[in-house]
Design a protein around this motif. Structure first.
Motif, PDB file in Angstrom:
ATOM      1  N   ARG A   1       0.864  -1.049   0.045  1.00  0.00           N
ATOM      2  CA  ARG A   1      -0.141   0.080   0.136  1.00  0.00           C
ATOM      3  C   ARG A   1       0.775   1.098  -0.020  1.00  0.00           C
ATOM      4  NH1 ARG A   1      -5.315  -0.899   3.755  1.00  0.00           N
ATOM      5  NH2 ARG A   1      -6.264   0.498   2.165  1.00  0.00           N
ATOM      6  N   LEU A   2       1.741   1.278  -0.767  1.00  0.00           N
ATOM      7  CA  LEU A   2       2.522   2.428  -1.170  1.00  0.00           C
ATOM      8  C   LEU A   2       1.563   3.658  -2.148  1.00  0.00           C
ATOM      9  CD1 LEU A   2       5.962   1.004  -1.758  1.00  0.00           C
ATOM     10  CD2 LEU A   2       5.244   1.780   0.229  1.00  0.00           C
ATOM     11  N   LEU A   3       1.889   4.960  -1.895  1.00  0.00           N
ATOM     12  CA  LEU A   3       1.080   5.656  -2.784  1.00  0.00           C
ATOM     13  C   LEU A   3       2.220   5.860  -4.024  1.00  0.00           C
ATOM     14  CD1 LEU A   3       0.152   8.454  -0.165  1.00  0.00           C
ATOM     15  CD2 LEU A   3      -0.806   6.422  -0.900  1.00  0.00           C
TER      16      LEU A   3
ATOM     17  N   HIS B   1       1.934   7.700  -6.689  1.00  0.00           N
ATOM     18  CA  HIS B   1       2.367   8.993  -7.245  1.00  0.00           C
ATOM     19  C   HIS B   1       3.701   9.537  -6.425  1.00  0.00           C
ATOM     20  CE1 HIS B   1      -0.967   9.608  -4.347  1.00  0.00           C
ATOM     21  NE2 HIS B   1      -0.209  10.661  -4.137  1.00  0.00           N
ATOM     22  N   LEU B   2       3.723   9.164  -5.441  1.00  0.00           N
ATOM     23  CA  LEU B   2       4.706   9.780  -4.655  1.00  0.00           C
ATOM     24  C   LEU B   2       6.333   9.090  -4.716  1.00  0.00           C
ATOM     25  CD1 LEU B   2       3.415  10.564  -1.167  1.00  0.00           C
ATOM     26  CD2 LEU B   2       3.505  11.902  -3.295  1.00  0.00           C
TER      27      LEU B   2
ATOM     28  N   ASN C   1       7.053   8.561   0.092  1.00  0.00           N
ATOM     29  CA  ASN C   1       6.425   7.647   0.828  1.00  0.00           C
ATOM     30  C   ASN C   1       6.830   7.646   2.226  1.00  0.00           C
ATOM     31  OD1 ASN C   1       4.010   5.919  -0.296  1.00  0.00           O
ATOM     32  ND2 ASN C   1       5.506   6.378  -2.239  1.00  0.00           N
TER      33      ASN C   1
ATOM     34  N   LEU D   1       6.037  10.365   4.785  1.00  0.00           N
ATOM     35  CA  LEU D   1       4.851  10.717   4.887  1.00  0.00           C
ATOM     36  C   LEU D   1       4.305  10.518   6.460  1.00  0.00           C
ATOM     37  CD1 LEU D   1       2.437  11.943   3.333  1.00  0.00           C
ATOM     38  CD2 LEU D   1       1.844   9.529   2.942  1.00  0.00           C
ATOM     39  N   PRO D   2       4.714   9.502   7.184  1.00  0.00           N
ATOM     40  CA  PRO D   2       4.090   9.542   8.634  1.00  0.00           C
ATOM     41  C   PRO D   2       5.053  10.781   9.386  1.00  0.00           C
ATOM     42  CG  PRO D   2       4.943   7.337   7.761  1.00  0.00           C
ATOM     43  CD  PRO D   2       5.274   8.034   6.642  1.00  0.00           C
TER      44      PRO D   2
ATOM     45  N   ARG E   1       8.813   2.964   5.766  1.00  0.00           N
ATOM     46  CA  ARG E   1       7.721   3.833   6.287  1.00  0.00           C
ATOM     47  C   ARG E   1       7.180   3.321   7.450  1.00  0.00           C
ATOM     48  NH1 ARG E   1       2.488   3.842   2.332  1.00  0.00           N
ATOM     49  NH2 ARG E   1       2.153   1.682   3.361  1.00  0.00           N
TER      50      ARG E   1
ATOM     51  N   VAL F   1      -0.106  18.902   4.395  1.00  0.00           N
ATOM     52  CA  VAL F   1       0.938  17.703   3.828  1.00  0.00           C
ATOM     53  C   VAL F   1       0.404  17.570   2.569  1.00  0.00           C
ATOM     54  CG1 VAL F   1       1.571  15.348   4.176  1.00  0.00           C
ATOM     55  CG2 VAL F   1       1.118  16.747   6.203  1.00  0.00           C
TER      56      VAL F   1
ATOM     57  N   PHE G   1      -0.063  15.149  -0.273  1.00  0.00           N
ATOM     58  CA  PHE G   1      -0.008  13.841  -0.469  1.00  0.00           C
ATOM     59  C   PHE G   1      -0.975  13.227  -1.646  1.00  0.00           C
ATOM     60  CE2 PHE G   1      -3.353  14.693   2.557  1.00  0.00           C
ATOM     61  CZ  PHE G   1      -4.589  13.994   1.988  1.00  0.00           C
TER      62      PHE G   1
ATOM     63  N   PRO H   1      -2.168  13.254  -5.449  1.00  0.00           N
ATOM     64  CA  PRO H   1      -1.370  13.311  -6.776  1.00  0.00           C
ATOM     65  C   PRO H   1      -2.082  14.739  -7.564  1.00  0.00           C
ATOM     66  CG  PRO H   1      -3.058  11.655  -6.807  1.00  0.00           C
ATOM     67  CD  PRO H   1      -2.968  11.901  -5.405  1.00  0.00           C
TER      68      PRO H   1
ATOM     69  N   GLU I   1      -7.597   5.031  -2.230  1.00  0.00           N
ATOM     70  CA  GLU I   1      -6.672   4.554  -1.418  1.00  0.00           C
ATOM     71  C   GLU I   1      -5.532   5.329  -0.683  1.00  0.00           C
ATOM     72  OE1 GLU I   1      -6.124   1.235  -1.030  1.00  0.00           O
ATOM     73  OE2 GLU I   1      -4.046   0.918  -0.653  1.00  0.00           O
ATOM     74  N   THR I   2      -5.279   6.222  -1.237  1.00  0.00           N
ATOM     75  CA  THR I   2      -4.450   7.264  -0.872  1.00  0.00           C
ATOM     76  C   THR I   2      -5.112   7.981   0.557  1.00  0.00           C
ATOM     77  OG1 THR I   2      -3.672   7.783  -3.156  1.00  0.00           O
ATOM     78  CG2 THR I   2      -3.339   9.542  -1.283  1.00  0.00           C
TER      79      THR I   2
ATOM     80  N   ILE J   1      -4.808   5.305   3.337  1.00  0.00           N
ATOM     81  CA  ILE J   1      -3.640   4.902   3.635  1.00  0.00           C
ATOM     82  C   ILE J   1      -3.270   6.408   4.723  1.00  0.00           C
ATOM     83  CG2 ILE J   1      -1.315   4.920   3.348  1.00  0.00           C
ATOM     84  CD1 ILE J   1      -2.093   3.566   0.664  1.00  0.00           C
TER      85      ILE J   1
ATOM     86  N   MET K   1      -2.528   6.140   8.721  1.00  0.00           N
ATOM     87  CA  MET K   1      -1.276   6.735   9.217  1.00  0.00           C
ATOM     88  C   MET K   1      -1.627   7.710  10.380  1.00  0.00           C
ATOM     89  SD  MET K   1       1.287   7.366   6.100  1.00  0.00           S
ATOM     90  CE  MET K   1       2.067   6.129   5.315  1.00  0.00           C
TER      91      MET K   1
END
Ligand SMILES: Nc1ncnc2c1ncn2[C@@H]1O[C@H](COP(=O)(O)OP(=O)(O)OP(=O)(O)O)[C@@H](O)[C@H]1O
Ligand SMILES: [Mg+2]
Lengths: 249, 291
Positions: free
Chosen positions: A89-91, A93-94, A99, A102-103, A150, B5, B7, B9, B194-195, B198, B202
């Protein structure tokens, strides 16, 4: 740190995929979570990372009763839980870098802090040259390492990893395990779901074993009791007819 | 507020089209607004100018009688409270009014032209036209009071209706924009589901996630509105040029004074606010469904 009390879980109106789950994990403990494919490992982890709510029973994470908790209290808890998802579940587009960052950014870390930590960790997992690559251009094992980086970048209080070494060779798997163990030594409560018995055998750690939705706790090094290990689902012996299926094309 | 942030696209095709939809909306709203504001000014001017005056005509065909009646009528009018001034138009003035129809010449001498008395009312005074007519009837039986009232109030009613319709158009355009933005936000949420999930897992608060969409849609609203205003400016410019050529004969005065033009600048602000708040609301509604 993590307490389950008579927890049951179902998806929608379906049958319970987890039944009467009761266990308690101390702060700083390290457990494997094992079980056949479909036994409910991912489902159990979903309850722990607050993605799903149980259909019955009590769950307490870091001392907070998450069934009773208000919705707006959950984000703070989630920021202390690192997750390696089975499907990464990586993004897409990043970049790998963004990725992993992000946290930290969500927790409001300073820019310099983000840069130093992210770079260092990506170098450590062997992705020095792939930092700016996007996930679709990474190999399965590379994606997995980004996902692991991540999950640990925030130094979480709880680390939940779902099959984190399924796509890397043994050497890399051992290296990643060392990362988990180090994090655990620093105080992170760790649960690693896997069916890789080599991995389970490589470390002295207690196991939570799921057998078709029921939980069995096993001490380090113990084998499954015979009574339960025989519960394999009946699968057909003969090869599928479909393999011999031909048609003019 | 919340941390920013990045995130999401960058914008896809739907997203790039959205400002143009907003531009059309703002163009329509701007046009309706101009009509409403323009009519308001015109109606006000007419009301101020015409409602403050009366005209009394003395139409006796006999010249001598007419002069007598006129003098008597002037006396009566001067004594009525609320009337500020009474002035008889000279025969030359009346003749010049008739010239377009009758041609230059001895109009007054040949024809029984009525005497015309201009009456100006005091500020804020109300004069009962019927009572006035009755008063005059005794002193000057052939006097007729023309209060401009009937056709003026008819015209004002029409103007009010057009104004209400314009306001309604602005409101409808606003609502349509809200609905479009709700759909666009939902579509954006769905395609970035999905983005969003996630980032949610987080530990991002709803406000942080909504903020990302909110900033994006604020920009959509402002950019769209500016595009719409440019289109409006081009349209007004074209009307202005055509009017110049026709010497202002047929096209109405649609090019408003600078003060009104400046008021159009509320549109980008309004549009940005609408798109931003709508997006925020829609995202927060959708997030509430996530655990
Ligand atoms: N989203 C879902 N909706 C409905 N049923 C689901 C869903 N996810 C999982 N299940 C079902 O729940 C059961 C447990 O699934 P789960 O993913 O927890 O197994 P697992 O132990 O992680 O398996 P694996 O080792 O293959 O990853 C399975 O029978 C699966 O079909
Ligand atoms: Mg699984």
């Amino acid at each position: 740190m993590i307490r389950f009390d008579n927890v049951g879980m179902r998806y929608g109106m379906g049958e319970e995929v987890l039944r009467d789950i009761t266990f308690e994990l101390d702060r700083g403990s390290f457990h494997f979570l094992t079980g056949r494919s479909g036994a409910g490992k991912t489902s159990l982890l979903k309850l722990m990372y607050l993605s799903e709510r149980p259909s019955r029973g009590l769950i307490s994470m870091m001392g907070v009763d998450i069934v009773m908790a208000k919705r707006r209290e959950l984000p703070r808890l989630r920021r202390h839980i690192g997750v390696v998802f089975q499907d990464y579940r990586l993004l897409d587009h990043l970049s790998a870098y963004d990725n992993v960052a992000l946290p930290l950014r969500i927790s409001g870390a300073a820019k310099a802090e983000v840069r130093d930590y992210v770079e260092e960790l990506l170098v450590w997992v062997g992705l020095k040259d792939r930092m700016q690559a996007r996930p679709p251009t990474l190999s399965g094992g590379e994606k997995q390492r980004v996902a692991i980086a991540r999950a640990v970048i925030n130094r979480p209080s709880i680390l939940l990893a779902d099959e984190p070494t399924g796509n890397v060779d043994d050497d890399m798997a051992d290296r990643l395990m060392r990362l988990f163990i180090e994090l655990n030594r620093l105080g992170t409560t760790t649960v690693i779901a896997t069916h890789d018995m080599r991995l389970v055998g490589s470390i002295e750690a207690p196991r939570l074993h799921l057998e078709a939705g029921d939980l069995i706790e096993l001490p380090p090094g113990a084998d499954l009791p015979l009574a339960t290990s025989g519960l394999a689902p009946q699968l057909p012996e003969a090869m599928p007819q479909a393999l011999g299926y031909t048609r003019d094309r | 507020m919340f941390r920013q942030v990045r995130f999401l696209p960058s914008e896809n095709v739907h997203g790039r089209l959205l400002p143009w939809v907003v531009a059309v909306m703002v163009f329509l709203a701007g046009l309706a607004l101009l009509v409403a504001v323009g009519l308001q000014a015109t109606a006000h001017a007419w009301h101020e100018g015409l409602a403050r005056t009366l005209t009394v005509q003395v139409v006796n065909p006999d010249a001598e009688m007419r002069e007598q009646e006129t003098a008597a009528a002037m006396d009566v009018l001067t004594g009525v409270p609320g009337i500020a001034s009474v002035r008889r138009e000279s025969n030359e003035e009346v003749a010049s009014l008739l010239e377009p129809w009758l041609g230059k010449g001895n109009v007054v001498a040949d024809l029984p032209v009525p005497a015309v008395i201009d009456v100006k009312l005091a500020d804020g005074a109300e004069v009962d036209v019927k009572a006035l007519q009755q008063n005059l009837a005794q002193a000057a039986p052939s006097a007729r009071v023309d209060a401009h009232e009937q056709w003026l109030s008819d015209l004002l009613v029409v103007m009010r209706i057009v104004q209400w319709v314009s306001a309604l158009i602005v409101a409808l355009v606003g609502m349509a924009t809200v609905v479009i933005i709700i759909f666009a936000t939902r579509a954006g949420l769905a395609s970035h589901r999905e983005t969003v999930e996630i980032v949610h897992l987080m530990g991002a608060q709803d406000g942080l996630i909504a903020g990302a969409f909110q900033r994006r849609f604020l920009w959509v609203g402002v950019k769209g509105a500016l595009l719409g205003l440019v289109a409006l400016a081009i349209g007004l410019g074209a009307i202005y040029l055509v009017r110049e050529q026709q010497h202002g004969a047929l096209l109405p005065e649609l090019v408003p004074p600078p003060r009104v033009l400046a008021s159009l600048l509320v549109l980008p602000v309004l549009s940005g606010l609408i798109t931003m708040l709508t997006a925020r609301f829609a995202v927060q509604r959708a997030l509430a469904d996530m655990n």
